[in-house]
Design an enzyme around this catalytic site. Sequence first.
Site, short mmCIF file in Angstrom:
data_model
loop_
_atom_site.label_atom_id
_atom_site.label_comp_id
_atom_site.label_asym_id
_atom_site.label_seq_id
_atom_site.Cartn_x
_atom_site.Cartn_y
_atom_site.Cartn_z
N HIS A 176 -48.38 13.49 17.68
CA HIS A 176 -48.41 12.37 16.73
C HIS A 176 -49.83 11.80 16.67
O HIS A 176 -50.40 11.63 15.60
CB HIS A 176 -47.41 11.31 17.18
CG HIS A 176 -47.62 9.98 16.53
ND1 HIS A 176 -47.41 9.78 15.19
CD2 HIS A 176 -48.03 8.80 17.04
CE1 HIS A 176 -47.69 8.51 14.90
NE2 HIS A 176 -48.07 7.90 16.00
N ARG A 191 -45.75 18.83 11.61
CA ARG A 191 -46.89 18.31 12.36
C ARG A 191 -47.13 19.24 13.55
O ARG A 191 -46.39 19.17 14.55
CB ARG A 191 -46.56 16.89 12.83
CG ARG A 191 -47.75 16.07 13.31
CD ARG A 191 -47.28 14.84 14.05
NE ARG A 191 -46.76 15.21 15.36
CZ ARG A 191 -45.76 14.57 15.98
NH1 ARG A 191 -45.17 13.53 15.43
NH2 ARG A 191 -45.34 14.99 17.16
N TYR A 222 -40.42 16.38 23.67
CA TYR A 222 -39.31 16.28 22.72
C TYR A 222 -39.14 17.49 21.80
O TYR A 222 -38.31 17.48 20.92
CB TYR A 222 -39.44 14.98 21.90
CG TYR A 222 -40.79 14.78 21.22
CD1 TYR A 222 -41.07 15.40 20.01
CD2 TYR A 222 -41.77 13.96 21.80
CE1 TYR A 222 -42.29 15.21 19.38
CE2 TYR A 222 -43.00 13.77 21.19
CZ TYR A 222 -43.25 14.39 19.97
OH TYR A 222 -44.46 14.21 19.36
#
Lengths: 328, 388
Positions: free
Chosen positions: B286, B282, B295
């Site tokens: 998100h 990805r 992160y």
Amino acid sequence: MSQTLRIGGAVGAGLRRAMEDDPKVILMGEDVGKLGGVFRVTDGLQKDFGEDRVIDTPLAESGILGTAIGLAIRGWRPVCEIQFNGFVYPAFDQIVCQLAKMHYRSQGTVPLPIVVRIPCGGGIGAVEHHSESPEAYFAHTAGLKVVSCSNSHDAYWMIQQAIASDDPVIFFEPLRRYQEKGEVDTSGDLSQAYPLFSTKVEREGDDATVVAWGSMVKVAHDAATAAAEEGRSLEVVNLRTLSPLDMEPVYASVRKTGRMVVVHEAPSNVGIGAEIAARVTQDCFYSLESPVLRVTGYDTPYPAARLEEEYLPDLDRVLDAVDRTFGY
Amino acid sequence: MVNGDQNRAGPKKKAARGRKKPAAAATGPVDMVQLLTPEGERVSHPEYDVDLSDQQYRDLYRDMVIVRRLDAEGTALQRQGQLGIWASLLGQEAAQIGSGRALAKQDMVFPTYREHGVLWTRDIDPIMPFGLFRGIDLGGWDSRKYRFQMYTIVIGAQSLHATGYAMGITKDGKVGGDDGEAVIAYFGDGASSQGDVNESFVWASVYNAPVVFFCQNNQYAISEPVIRQAKAPLYKRADGFGFPGVRVDGNDVLATLAVTTRAMDNARHGNGPTFIEAYTYRMGAHTTTDDPTRYRDSGEVEAWRAKDPVSRMRTFLERQSIADTDYFDGIDAEAQQHALDLRERVIALPDPEPGAIFDHVYSGGSPLVEREREEFQAYHASFEGSEH
């Protein structure tokens, strides 16, 4: 044409007739096939309709509901059996997030004609998770319809009506009454049966109204019989439909009697009795001679079997509440 | 852009990942189907291949460029306040186009909320999901007509619907031939932990349902790397459920096409389910509410950028002289036009009528909902003629 059937047998007879009438009706659940269900409600159906239509599923309730939704999208009409009331929770997401909302989300293009049969309530001396009354969870969820049968005749017709409904129906069966017999008039067809989402006054009376559903209807009748011996006339209202509520017969009864007691096995806190009390208060305020009182299970987890007779509403607790409505 | 042969896939890439990240640790060297390397080199695989015309190669490229551009427009529209949220597919174009183009007309798709690329392959107007993200509806469309179900928000819930639908195909007698129907269920690495996904594997297996589980392992469930979902490679899970699992390079449109075609054909011929793990990344957040810099580090993102699905296909087309600069420019212009058109139409989408709150709650109606509708209307009518 009339025949005597136990309540469990009447549900089974209704399922059989629905399957005969519509080849898209299929049954799904744990042990519903060869065994005929742990309460034998589906006894003989797999033998007569085959494994394709009476499906012994893997042991996973979310899977039962989730695959039923897919089958319904495909055009089938699944009737899911949840083996015991307390086993429905693993399927909760599929019921409240998926089953309940698909028609709304899809702007009416994807109806889900699914029935979820759940034996409801306690009184059989079972271990925990087998005696619960979870109806309020589902009545709280828009998109679901929730009904509760309490006698053989209703069981036979209501299950067929629920299956014919294009909306999802949570169908509660009175677990402790499965073996009780009653007359079932099997003549006629669905269009002539008493409407599914309709409440019924089963016993007329003048002094106070007792509202109940499922297993508690018998308790209400017993209380009315006992009260009559003491010269007090109770009207017994069998709610039958928990969502939507059919309040007009309730209002009419309260306007006549001025007093009402709601009886249910589920705990009182935020239960369906509270909703009924609120609506009666709003719509019958000037007819009420006393507050609406509730006789319910306690707001505790369902207790151990040796304590359940203390927990479950019974005739004496109902009469005690009726007495209290006369104390205001 | 891709740098050429000196930058081959494989162990060399690991160094580029920089700091040790759990996402990388979750995936040791495993057998991954690949037909087009990150450098755009066509390679063979002993079991899988595609036999495509030049036009078909170009079409796959075109699909990916357009859905990437439309996706970027989704992100832009959200940033400009036109959408409440957008879930970007950036980086997953090959997984979605390859699998989507593997489907037959009669097949049924059960998507997540990120399958804008698969939606494109079903010849559906790309504006369709924008009502959901703009907040003017709940993403409703006639899923049976489009053979593409509504986006599902609850992670993994649709895998059971797909399986049930596939069971219904079997009951209808629609499996067993080339014209048989099959189902594809999309979900991600996060969903692989959900009970519903694992239950759907059980059901699909024991009823031999014609369903393909297509997992886009994009390495993250919001912030959680795939090591939080699985210690073993995801595709290996299928073995325990009794059906085949395949890992495919999810950034390789040819490999995802080949693997999905085979799996769907197996399903439609009555040979049961397949689990496909499309190993991808990805590249974006998100959703537009997410901040991936919290992160993961840029080194990891850059390493994956070198495996970009679109640029590797472009390199391949260039090297094979299947397409030239004029063609690429033309596709870019076409994509731009699609995006501008989409943008205009999204901004023009009308707000729903307030009374729509009460529509379609039940198929058979409800006295409670109708009473509330009347109260709602009466309440609003009480303001008519007054300043408010």
